[in-house]
Design a protein around this motif. Structure first.
Motif, PDB file in Angstrom:
ATOM      1  N   MET A  93       0.819  -1.171   0.000  1.00  0.00           N
ATOM      2  CA  MET A  93       0.000   0.000   0.000  1.00  0.00           C
ATOM      3  C   MET A  93       0.872   1.248   0.000  1.00  0.00           C
ATOM      4  O   MET A  93       0.559   2.194  -0.711  1.00  0.00           O
ATOM      5  CB  MET A  93      -0.921   0.013   1.217  1.00  0.00           C
ATOM      6  CG  MET A  93      -2.209  -0.720   0.982  1.00  0.00           C
ATOM      7  SD  MET A  93      -3.409  -0.688   2.368  1.00  0.00           S
ATOM      8  CE  MET A  93      -3.149   0.816   3.182  1.00  0.00           C
ATOM      9  N   GLU A  94       1.931   1.230   0.811  1.00  0.00           N
ATOM     10  CA  GLU A  94       2.795   2.405   0.878  1.00  0.00           C
ATOM     11  C   GLU A  94       3.375   2.742  -0.490  1.00  0.00           C
ATOM     12  O   GLU A  94       3.441   3.910  -0.869  1.00  0.00           O
ATOM     13  CB  GLU A  94       3.941   2.172   1.862  1.00  0.00           C
ATOM     14  CG  GLU A  94       3.508   2.173   3.308  1.00  0.00           C
ATOM     15  CD  GLU A  94       4.662   1.877   4.242  1.00  0.00           C
ATOM     16  OE1 GLU A  94       5.814   2.220   3.898  1.00  0.00           O
ATOM     17  OE2 GLU A  94       4.414   1.302   5.310  1.00  0.00           O
ATOM     18  N   THR A  95       3.792   1.717  -1.207  1.00  0.00           N
ATOM     19  CA  THR A  95       4.376   1.960  -2.526  1.00  0.00           C
ATOM     20  C   THR A  95       3.321   2.446  -3.513  1.00  0.00           C
ATOM     21  O   THR A  95       3.534   3.416  -4.230  1.00  0.00           O
ATOM     22  CB  THR A  95       5.041   0.674  -3.061  1.00  0.00           C
ATOM     23  OG1 THR A  95       6.028   0.251  -2.129  1.00  0.00           O
ATOM     24  CG2 THR A  95       5.686   0.908  -4.408  1.00  0.00           C
ATOM     25  N   GLY A  96       2.189   1.759  -3.552  1.00  0.00           N
ATOM     26  CA  GLY A  96       1.136   2.123  -4.499  1.00  0.00           C
ATOM     27  C   GLY A  96       0.543   3.492  -4.253  1.00  0.00           C
ATOM     28  O   GLY A  96       0.405   4.309  -5.166  1.00  0.00           O
ATOM     29  N   LEU A  97       0.192   3.754  -3.002  1.00  0.00           N
ATOM     30  CA  LEU A  97      -0.453   5.021  -2.675  1.00  0.00           C
ATOM     31  C   LEU A  97       0.554   6.143  -2.479  1.00  0.00           C
ATOM     32  O   LEU A  97       0.337   7.265  -2.943  1.00  0.00           O
ATOM     33  CB  LEU A  97      -1.321   4.869  -1.420  1.00  0.00           C
ATOM     34  CG  LEU A  97      -2.412   3.799  -1.488  1.00  0.00           C
ATOM     35  CD1 LEU A  97      -3.132   3.691  -0.159  1.00  0.00           C
ATOM     36  CD2 LEU A  97      -3.380   4.057  -2.610  1.00  0.00           C
ATOM     37  N   GLY A  98       1.658   5.850  -1.815  1.00  0.00           N
ATOM     38  CA  GLY A  98       2.638   6.882  -1.495  1.00  0.00           C
ATOM     39  C   GLY A  98       3.627   7.153  -2.610  1.00  0.00           C
ATOM     40  O   GLY A  98       3.663   8.240  -3.172  1.00  0.00           O
ATOM     41  N   MET A  99       4.410   6.149  -2.964  1.00  0.00           N
ATOM     42  CA  MET A  99       5.473   6.357  -3.948  1.00  0.00           C
ATOM     43  C   MET A  99       4.944   6.526  -5.365  1.00  0.00           C
ATOM     44  O   MET A  99       5.455   7.329  -6.127  1.00  0.00           O
ATOM     45  CB  MET A  99       6.478   5.200  -3.894  1.00  0.00           C
ATOM     46  CG  MET A  99       7.240   5.128  -2.580  1.00  0.00           C
ATOM     47  SD  MET A  99       8.335   3.708  -2.486  1.00  0.00           S
ATOM     48  CE  MET A  99       9.604   4.207  -3.628  1.00  0.00           C
ATOM     49  N   LEU A 100       3.925   5.737  -5.722  1.00  0.00           N
ATOM     50  CA  LEU A 100       3.388   5.829  -7.076  1.00  0.00           C
ATOM     51  C   LEU A 100       2.292   6.877  -7.195  1.00  0.00           C
ATOM     52  O   LEU A 100       1.949   7.300  -8.288  1.00  0.00           O
ATOM     53  CB  LEU A 100       2.851   4.467  -7.538  1.00  0.00           C
ATOM     54  CG  LEU A 100       3.882   3.350  -7.641  1.00  0.00           C
ATOM     55  CD1 LEU A 100       3.199   2.028  -7.945  1.00  0.00           C
ATOM     56  CD2 LEU A 100       4.919   3.675  -8.693  1.00  0.00           C
ATOM     57  N   GLY A 101       1.707   7.253  -6.073  1.00  0.00           N
ATOM     58  CA  GLY A 101       0.661   8.272  -6.082  1.00  0.00           C
ATOM     59  C   GLY A 101      -0.653   7.813  -6.693  1.00  0.00           C
ATOM     60  O   GLY A 101      -1.423   8.626  -7.207  1.00  0.00           O
ATOM     61  N   LEU A 102      -0.916   6.517  -6.637  1.00  0.00           N
ATOM     62  CA  LEU A 102      -2.170   5.998  -7.183  1.00  0.00           C
ATOM     63  C   LEU A 102      -3.331   6.331  -6.255  1.00  0.00           C
ATOM     64  O   LEU A 102      -3.183   6.322  -5.031  1.00  0.00           O
ATOM     65  CB  LEU A 102      -2.095   4.475  -7.353  1.00  0.00           C
ATOM     66  CG  LEU A 102      -1.029   3.939  -8.303  1.00  0.00           C
ATOM     67  CD1 LEU A 102      -0.952   2.423  -8.208  1.00  0.00           C
ATOM     68  CD2 LEU A 102      -1.316   4.375  -9.725  1.00  0.00           C
ATOM     69  N   ALA A 103      -4.473   6.601  -6.833  1.00  0.00           N
ATOM     70  CA  ALA A 103      -5.686   6.797  -6.038  1.00  0.00           C
ATOM     71  C   ALA A 103      -6.051   5.447  -5.419  1.00  0.00           C
ATOM     72  O   ALA A 103      -5.817   4.397  -6.036  1.00  0.00           O
ATOM     73  CB  ALA A 103      -6.811   7.301  -6.921  1.00  0.00           C
TER      74      ALA A 103
END
Length: 57
Positions: free
Chosen positions: A1-11
């Protein structure tokens, strides 16, 4: 989740709708190919099998 939401900025809705393969493709495209997921070599597999046998010797 951290990578998807934080690093990648995905909604969140986009992140949760991704399949594992889609997420893997995004991560490879963004960060490159990693050898972490590589299959063990025969030597490594043999060592693991000795260390963790299926049954007691």
């Amino acid at each position: 989740m951290e990578t998807g939401l934080g690093m990648l900025g995905l909604a969140p809705a986009v992140f949760w709708s991704l399949t594992p393969r889609e997420l893997q493709a995004i991560l490879r495209g963004k960060f490159g190919v990693s050898s972490e997921g590589a299959a063990p070599t025969r030597v490594q597999l043999d060592a693991l099998m000795r260390q963790y046998p299926d049954r007691e010797a």
